[in-house]
Design a protein around this motif. Structure first.
Motif, PDB file in Angstrom:
ATOM      1  N   MET A  42       0.831  -1.216   0.000  1.00 43.52           N
ATOM      2  CA  MET A  42       0.000   0.000   0.000  1.00 43.52           C
ATOM      3  C   MET A  42       0.861   1.260   0.000  1.00 43.52           C
ATOM      4  N   SER A  43       1.960   1.209  -0.710  1.00 45.34           N
ATOM      5  CA  SER A  43       2.854   2.358  -0.838  1.00 45.34           C
ATOM      6  C   SER A  43       3.869   2.067  -1.929  1.00 45.34           C
ATOM      7  N   GLY A  44       4.479   3.131  -2.433  1.00 46.14           N
ATOM      8  CA  GLY A  44       5.601   2.992  -3.350  1.00 46.14           C
ATOM      9  C   GLY A  44       6.894   2.985  -2.549  1.00 46.14           C
ATOM     10  N   GLN A  45       7.656   1.929  -2.653  1.00 46.86           N
ATOM     11  CA  GLN A  45       8.858   1.741  -1.839  1.00 46.86           C
ATOM     12  C   GLN A  45      10.097   1.805  -2.729  1.00 46.86           C
ATOM     13  N   PRO A  46      10.874   2.896  -2.642  1.00 41.66           N
ATOM     14  CA  PRO A  46      12.055   3.001  -3.514  1.00 41.66           C
ATOM     15  C   PRO A  46      13.129   1.968  -3.195  1.00 41.66           C
ATOM     16  N   ASN A  47      13.093   1.396  -1.996  1.00 42.07           N
ATOM     17  CA  ASN A  47      14.077   0.384  -1.620  1.00 42.07           C
ATOM     18  C   ASN A  47      13.559  -1.036  -1.795  1.00 42.07           C
ATOM     19  N   ALA A  48      12.384  -1.180  -2.391  1.00 42.61           N
ATOM     20  CA  ALA A  48      11.824  -2.516  -2.594  1.00 42.61           C
ATOM     21  C   ALA A  48      12.612  -3.276  -3.663  1.00 42.61           C
ATOM     22  N   GLY A  49      12.497  -4.579  -3.624  1.00 38.22           N
ATOM     23  CA  GLY A  49      13.035  -5.398  -4.700  1.00 38.22           C
ATOM     24  C   GLY A  49      14.525  -5.629  -4.676  1.00 38.22           C
ATOM     25  N   VAL A  50      15.209  -5.249  -3.599  1.00 41.54           N
ATOM     26  CA  VAL A  50      16.656  -5.482  -3.531  1.00 41.54           C
ATOM     27  C   VAL A  50      16.916  -6.991  -3.507  1.00 41.54           C
ATOM     28  N   GLY A  51      17.698  -7.470  -4.434  1.00 39.76           N
ATOM     29  CA  GLY A  51      17.998  -8.894  -4.521  1.00 39.76           C
ATOM     30  C   GLY A  51      16.965  -9.721  -5.252  1.00 39.76           C
ATOM     31  N   PHE A  52      15.852  -9.109  -5.655  1.00 36.99           N
ATOM     32  CA  PHE A  52      14.817  -9.878  -6.345  1.00 36.99           C
ATOM     33  C   PHE A  52      15.288 -10.393  -7.699  1.00 36.99           C
ATOM     34  N   GLU A  53      16.186  -9.651  -8.336  1.00 41.58           N
ATOM     35  CA  GLU A  53      16.701 -10.120  -9.623  1.00 41.58           C
ATOM     36  C   GLU A  53      17.450 -11.438  -9.451  1.00 41.58           C
ATOM     37  N   LEU A  54      18.135 -11.609  -8.324  1.00 35.61           N
ATOM     38  CA  LEU A  54      18.848 -12.859  -8.069  1.00 35.61           C
ATOM     39  C   LEU A  54      17.866 -13.993  -7.798  1.00 35.61           C
ATOM     40  N   ASP A  55      16.776 -13.688  -7.088  1.00 35.14           N
ATOM     41  CA  ASP A  55      15.750 -14.703  -6.858  1.00 35.14           C
ATOM     42  C   ASP A  55      15.099 -15.127  -8.169  1.00 35.14           C
ATOM     43  N   ALA A  56      14.874 -14.157  -9.063  1.00 34.72           N
ATOM     44  CA  ALA A  56      14.270 -14.486 -10.352  1.00 34.72           C
ATOM     45  C   ALA A  56      15.196 -15.373 -11.176  1.00 34.72           C
ATOM     46  N   ILE A  57      16.487 -15.049 -11.182  1.00 39.93           N
ATOM     47  CA  ILE A  57      17.455 -15.879 -11.896  1.00 39.93           C
ATOM     48  C   ILE A  57      17.494 -17.276 -11.284  1.00 39.93           C
ATOM     49  N   ALA A  58      17.457 -17.327  -9.949  1.00 33.79           N
ATOM     50  CA  ALA A  58      17.469 -18.624  -9.259  1.00 33.79           C
ATOM     51  C   ALA A  58      16.260 -19.460  -9.651  1.00 33.79           C
ATOM     52  N   ALA A  59      15.092 -18.843  -9.745  1.00 31.01           N
ATOM     53  CA  ALA A  59      13.885 -19.572 -10.127  1.00 31.01           C
ATOM     54  C   ALA A  59      14.022 -20.147 -11.530  1.00 31.01           C
ATOM     55  N   VAL A  60      14.591 -19.366 -12.442  1.00 25.49           N
ATOM     56  CA  VAL A  60      14.770 -19.830 -13.817  1.00 25.49           C
ATOM     57  C   VAL A  60      15.737 -21.007 -13.862  1.00 25.49           C
ATOM     58  N   VAL A  61      16.847 -20.887 -13.130  1.00 21.82           N
ATOM     59  CA  VAL A  61      17.863 -21.941 -13.122  1.00 21.82           C
ATOM     60  C   VAL A  61      17.325 -23.209 -12.452  1.00 21.82           C
ATOM     61  N   LEU A  62      16.650 -23.040 -11.300  1.00 22.82           N
ATOM     62  CA  LEU A  62      16.069 -24.199 -10.625  1.00 22.82           C
ATOM     63  C   LEU A  62      15.018 -24.877 -11.497  1.00 22.82           C
ATOM     64  N   GLY A  63      14.397 -24.105 -12.391  1.00 19.87           N
ATOM     65  CA  GLY A  63      13.392 -24.659 -13.284  1.00 19.87           C
ATOM     66  C   GLY A  63      13.951 -25.386 -14.482  1.00 19.87           C
ATOM     67  N   GLY A  64      15.283 -25.466 -14.582  1.00 25.47           N
ATOM     68  CA  GLY A  64      15.894 -26.264 -15.636  1.00 25.47           C
ATOM     69  C   GLY A  64      16.299 -25.522 -16.884  1.00 25.47           C
ATOM     70  N   THR A  65      16.120 -24.194 -16.924  1.00 23.83           N
ATOM     71  CA  THR A  65      16.548 -23.428 -18.098  1.00 23.83           C
ATOM     72  C   THR A  65      18.062 -23.291 -18.092  1.00 23.83           C
ATOM     73  N   ALA A  66      18.682 -23.564 -19.238  1.00 25.33           N
ATOM     74  CA  ALA A  66      20.136 -23.462 -19.348  1.00 25.33           C
ATOM     75  C   ALA A  66      20.551 -22.004 -19.249  1.00 25.33           C
ATOM     76  N   ILE A  67      21.493 -21.700 -18.385  1.00 25.26           N
ATOM     77  CA  ILE A  67      21.927 -20.325 -18.182  1.00 25.26           C
ATOM     78  C   ILE A  67      22.570 -19.759 -19.442  1.00 25.26           C
TER      79      ILE A  67
END
Length: 326
Positions: free
Chosen positions: A247-272
């Protein structure tokens, strides 16, 4: 087009059989998901409760949506490190337009989606036509997006947005959280795009062998532009959900989320390295990551140790996947 590209692009087009499943890119992620779920269920009596499962899926939704765009990018052999910062910038700007500039909420959210798409297209242009390494381009735009969000907001959250926006983040339809429904719809659209269109075949071909794809008539620069645009758009969609949840715009949100997204792709079997993988595998990878987070929390594992455990699992997934040939 390489053998791997063809396998990835057409693996779902034939009938189902257990033998075919065991030789598909989904085999290892599914086995991992089942094993981890059983272990977490044995470790915690509350793990398999409906409320906990729905909570896991709701928590997964933001990273899961980010991982959709990341899958497109990684399938082409690229990377996008800017998605977490873009998500924060979009949420901050949309909230600021509503609260500080008096914009109606719907146009403000649409502007946010366009900004995310625009940043993704800019990344794609620099990678495709500027011939710049994707990791450097998106690292730079990550810093720029994060900085712009902090400048715009003065480093503080922007609150006071309409209460109905919370529906995107915490609403339910029946017992299913709205973010989960949105995530499933986005994955369904991505599956159609990758498995049932010429564009999807071109994505796999580009990641399998860019030179061969170009010689066979694939407009590789346009494909790169499109996949980074998709990544920016999914980051913006994730921003709408996160803004509704907080319920707000958070300028510090999402720190490290790009790494979690990459991890999800890799864990899902997509070749890096690109050219091989399935969007359904990414969904499994995102859920697997969410189950790990949830299960380790229920077990009371130290948060710092959790990072070590998750990092080790991701390394193991990469090591196993490097020799996996469906």
């Amino acid at each position: 087009m390489s053998h791997d590209a063809n396998t990835g692009a057409t693996g779902n087009s034939r009938g189902f059989s257990p033998a075919r499943l065991l030789h598909s890119p989904l085999a290892l992620p599914l086995i991992g998901l089942i094993v981890v779920s059983i272990l977490m269920g044995l470790a915690s009596d509350n793990f398999f409760s409906v409320n906990n499962i729905m909570n896991v899926l709701r928590q997964v939704s933001v990273v899961g949506i980010l991982a959709v765009g990341m899958t497109f990018v990684i399938l082409t052999g690229g990377i996008d490190l800017s998605v977490g910062a873009v998500m924060a910038l979009v949420g901050t700007l949309a909230a600021g337009l509503i609260v500080n500039s008096g914009f109606p909420a719907v146009p403000a959210l649409l502007v946010g989606l366009l900004i995310g798409l625009g940043i993704g297209i800019a990344n794609g242009f620099l990678v495709a036509w500027g011939k710049m390494p994707a990791i450097i381009v998106t690292l730079a735009t990550m810093g720029m997006a994060r900085g712009l969000g902090l400048i715009y907001s003065g480093g503080y959250p922007i609150s006071g947005i309409p209460s109905w926006i919370s529906w995107f983040g915490v609403g339910r339809i029946g017992f299913v959280p709205v973010p989960v429904i949105i995530m499933v719809v986005i994955y369904a659209l991505a599956w159609v795009l990758l498995q049932r269109t010429a564009f999807g075949r071109h994505v796999y071909a580009l990641g399998g062998n860019e030179t061969a794809a170009r010689l066979s008539g694939v407009k590789t620069q346009r494909v790169k532009l499109a996949v980074y645009g998709i990544s920016g758009l999914t980051a913006a969609l994730a921003a709408v959900i996160l803004t509704g949840r907080l319920m707000s715009g958070q300028p510090n949100a999402g720190v490290g989320f790009e790494l979690d997204a990459i991890a999800a792709v890799v864990l899902g079997g997509t070749a890096i390295a690109g050219g091989r993988g399935l969007i359904l595998g990414t969904l499994i990878g995102a859920v697997l990551l969410g189950i790990l987070n949830n299960g380790l929390n229920l077990m009371g594992i130290n948060p710092y140790l959790q990072d070590v455990i998750k990092g080790g699992i991701i390394l193991l997934a990469i090591y196993i996947g490097r020799e996996w040939r469906p």
